[in-house]
Structures are given as structure tokens and as C-alpha cells.
Design a protein around this motif. Structure first.
Motif, mmCIF file in Angstrom:
data_model
loop_
_atom_site.group_PDB
_atom_site.id
_atom_site.type_symbol
_atom_site.label_atom_id
_atom_site.label_comp_id
_atom_site.label_asym_id
_atom_site.label_seq_id
_atom_site.Cartn_x
_atom_site.Cartn_y
_atom_site.Cartn_z
ATOM 1 N N LEU A 58 -61.048 26.102 -28.074
ATOM 2 C CA LEU A 58 -61.002 25.723 -26.664
ATOM 3 C C LEU A 58 -60.873 26.936 -25.750
ATOM 4 O O LEU A 58 -60.903 26.810 -24.532
ATOM 5 C CB LEU A 58 -59.826 24.774 -26.410
ATOM 6 C CG LEU A 58 -59.807 23.481 -27.235
ATOM 7 C CD1 LEU A 58 -58.552 22.677 -26.912
ATOM 8 C CD2 LEU A 58 -61.051 22.657 -26.973
ATOM 9 N N ASP A 103 -60.630 17.664 -18.697
ATOM 10 C CA ASP A 103 -60.576 17.652 -20.157
ATOM 11 C C ASP A 103 -61.876 18.268 -20.661
ATOM 12 O O ASP A 103 -62.942 17.674 -20.523
ATOM 13 C CB ASP A 103 -60.415 16.223 -20.676
ATOM 14 C CG ASP A 103 -60.185 16.167 -22.182
ATOM 15 O OD1 ASP A 103 -60.545 17.136 -22.891
ATOM 16 O OD2 ASP A 103 -59.646 15.160 -22.664
ATOM 17 N N CYS A 110 -64.057 26.325 -20.889
ATOM 18 C CA CYS A 110 -62.965 26.119 -19.932
ATOM 19 C C CYS A 110 -63.336 26.675 -18.563
ATOM 20 O O CYS A 110 -62.716 26.353 -17.561
ATOM 21 C CB CYS A 110 -61.690 26.781 -20.441
ATOM 22 S SG CYS A 110 -61.886 28.507 -20.942
ATOM 23 N N HIS A 123 -56.725 15.456 -27.943
ATOM 24 C CA HIS A 123 -56.326 16.608 -28.751
ATOM 25 C C HIS A 123 -54.906 16.435 -29.287
ATOM 26 O O HIS A 123 -54.498 17.101 -30.225
ATOM 27 C CB HIS A 123 -56.309 17.890 -27.899
ATOM 28 C CG HIS A 123 -57.535 18.133 -27.086
ATOM 29 N ND1 HIS A 123 -58.601 18.855 -27.549
ATOM 30 C CD2 HIS A 123 -57.864 17.751 -25.827
ATOM 31 C CE1 HIS A 123 -59.531 18.926 -26.611
ATOM 32 N NE2 HIS A 123 -59.106 18.262 -25.555
ATOM 33 N N TRP A 235 -56.836 20.623 -20.671
ATOM 34 C CA TRP A 235 -56.704 19.965 -21.976
ATOM 35 C C TRP A 235 -56.177 18.538 -21.812
ATOM 36 O O TRP A 235 -55.466 18.044 -22.654
ATOM 37 C CB TRP A 235 -55.786 20.778 -22.897
ATOM 38 C CG TRP A 235 -56.322 22.123 -23.247
ATOM 39 C CD1 TRP A 235 -57.598 22.579 -23.074
ATOM 40 C CD2 TRP A 235 -55.606 23.218 -23.841
ATOM 41 N NE1 TRP A 235 -57.713 23.882 -23.520
ATOM 42 C CE2 TRP A 235 -56.511 24.300 -23.987
ATOM 43 C CE3 TRP A 235 -54.291 23.392 -24.262
ATOM 44 C CZ2 TRP A 235 -56.139 25.526 -24.544
ATOM 45 C CZ3 TRP A 235 -53.909 24.609 -24.806
ATOM 46 C CH2 TRP A 235 -54.828 25.662 -24.953
ATOM 47 N N TRP A 239 -51.257 17.104 -22.444
ATOM 48 C CA TRP A 239 -50.774 18.429 -22.843
ATOM 49 C C TRP A 239 -49.749 18.938 -21.835
ATOM 50 O O TRP A 239 -49.884 18.718 -20.622
ATOM 51 C CB TRP A 239 -51.932 19.436 -22.921
ATOM 52 C CG TRP A 239 -51.454 20.812 -23.301
ATOM 53 C CD1 TRP A 239 -51.300 21.320 -24.557
ATOM 54 C CD2 TRP A 239 -51.028 21.846 -22.406
ATOM 55 N NE1 TRP A 239 -50.809 22.595 -24.491
ATOM 56 C CE2 TRP A 239 -50.624 22.936 -23.190
ATOM 57 C CE3 TRP A 239 -50.930 21.932 -21.016
ATOM 58 C CZ2 TRP A 239 -50.145 24.127 -22.626
ATOM 59 C CZ3 TRP A 239 -50.445 23.113 -20.452
ATOM 60 C CH2 TRP A 239 -50.067 24.189 -21.263
#
Length: 267
Positions: A58, A103, A110, A123, A235, A239
Motif C-alpha cells: 500500500l 480507501d 496512495c 484490510h 486505508w 484503520w
């Protein structure tokens, strides 16, 4: 910088000499961080059996090899007073996009500012969305057309940028940029202990370098005497602190103040 590096090395060697599990998703790893009474609290964001390689995929931000020059760094007049705390979400309440926690699915992009075409995936240890695929997804192509279900045309729905630019790595200049024009994009170095962040003001305690990551700085504040940047991750909201994290401000922690990018829309 050398002192900070030595501190990290000592912390790593100290942890491993006591037999601490180096897996950032293990209970031992999380408990060890919390036992050190740092400025932040670790917790479980990922299942214990999650391969570190999955999360490492990621991290797709790469710092520009081209050094910044005076011509592409915007400087603001420092006459404007800086408040102790500031949150772009509160300052521009009608701009809903500021509140969105993106996300990036199982993709390393990213840094894309377009809406993600990949479906959100879970995740983490909690949540109701489908699990992420085991294999990393390739960065989607920039298709010049709207989604099939959209009633809009690509040409009429396009937004244009007026001016992209770097922001000085000085703390006050970053604050002035956010005060005037809203959130900025930052690239920073991720270490393994970041995966376990839950709340508080993050600073790297120990762990190896994992990769570069792009995030949005929304504002700043002070928590229990520690200055911080308020940052949105990508994320999803399961998260960290509902998708957000705080990171210590003013000392270029994990080089987060080194590579700040902003831009103005064409209105």
C-alpha cells in the motif's frame, strides 16, 4: 538527525534483545510499544496473520528525484497570526470532500487524486466490507470517461487545476498554506510501528523502514503538550483513529514536512 537515528537503532536492538516479536501485528509488538509510555497508543489494525508484505504494497509514494528550486516553492507572508489549533473540516464545513477518508483498496496508488475506481476492501480486523484480494492491484488507468452509471459527461464534469506547487518545509509556512488554501498533500517515511497506530501523537519509536506513503494534512493542534499535524490516511475508517492520525509537528518526523505539495483550482 544522527541522534534520532541512534535512538531508533538502540530502541530496535533493545526490543529484539528482549525477544520482542518483530511482527507488527503481534500482541507482543503492540504491548511493547504501549509499555514504553510514548505519546501514542498502539492497537490492532490488522489481523495477526496478515502478511507484512500485504500492507507494504500500500506504500506507493516515491519522493521526487528532482530537487526543489526557489521558483516552484510558494512562500506566504508571515504577518498572519497562527492559531494554536486548526481543522480544515471545521473551517470549510460545506466542502464535504475534506471529510472523506479514502480507501486505496489493495493498490499502492496512495498518491492518486482521482476517485478510486477500485472497490473498498477490508484490510483490518473489524468492518463489514469485503476482504481485500491477496494480490496487489495495479494502478488503474486514467480513463477519459465517466462511470457507465453516471448521467454526467466527462467533459462537463472535469475540474481544472490552476497551479500546482511545493510548499516550504518550514512549519509556519505549511500552516499558512493550510490556513489560506486548505489541506496539503505530504509524502513521508513509514516504519513498522506505524501499522499499529490507534490514537495519540505518533512518532517513530522502533521498526524498520517500510516505504513511502502519501497522505493529506488537514490541520494541527496540541495534545498533552505535544504539537501535532492532523492527517487523513487512505486505508479506510477502520484503520487508526477512524482513518485519521496525528504525528508530531515541527521536527520533520519521518520527513513528513520535507515534501509538501499543494495546488489551486481553476474556478
Amino acid at each position: 538527525m544522527r541522534i534520532a537515528f541512534c535512538f531508533i537503532v538502540v530502541a530496535i536492538s533493545g526490543a529484539f534483545s528482549y525477544g520482542i516479536d518483530s511482527n507488527p501485528f503481534s500482541d507482543e509488538f503492540i504491548d511493547y510499544i504501549n509499555s514504553q509510555q510514548t505519546t501514542w497508543t498502539a492497537g490492532r489494525n490488522f489481523d495477526k496473520n496478515t502478511p507484512v508484505s500485504h500492507v507494504r504494497k500500500l506504500l506507493g509514494a516515491v519522493k521526487s528525484p528532482v530537487p526543489r528550486s526557489v521558483t516552484n516553492v510558494v512562500l506566504h507572508s508571515e504577518d498572519t497570526p497562527i492559531p494554536e489549533s486548526f481543522d480544515s473540516r471545521e473551517n470549510w464545513p460545506d466542502c464535504n470532500i475534506i471529510r472523506v477518508i479514502k480507501d486505496q483498496s489493495s493498490c499502492g496508488s496512495c498518491w492518486g487524486c482521482r476517485a478510486y475506481s477500485l472497490a473498498p476492501c477490508e484490510h483490518h480486523t473489524t468492518g463489514s466490507i469485503p476482504a481485500c484480494p491477496k494480490d496487489v492491484s495495479l494502478t488503474p488507468r486514467c480513463n477519459k470517461q465517466c462511470d457507465k452509471k453516471s448521467s454526467l459527461s466527462y467533459q462537463s464534469d472535469k475540474s481544472y487545476g490552476q497551479k500546482p506547487y511545493y510548499v516550504s518545509n518550514q512549519e509556519k509556512q505549511i500552516q499558512l498554506e493550510i490556513l489560506k488554501n486548505g489541506p496539503v498533500e505530504a509524502a513521508f517515511h513509514v516504519y513498522t510501528d506505524f501499522y499499529a497506530y490507534k490514537r495519540g501523537v505518533y512518532q517513530n519509536y522502533f521498526g524498520q523502514y517500510e516505504g513511502g506513503h502519501a497522505v493529506r494534512i488537514l490541520g494541527w493542534g496540541v495534545e498533552k503538550g505535544t504539537p501535532y499535524w492532523l492527517v487523513a490516511n487512505s486505508w479506510n475508517e477502520d484503520w487508526g483513529d477512524k482513518g485519521l492520525f496525528k504525528i508530531i509537528r515541527g521536527r520533520n518526523e519521518c520527513e513528513i514536512e520535507d515534501d509538501i505539495v499543494a495546488g489551486l483550482p481553476k474556478l
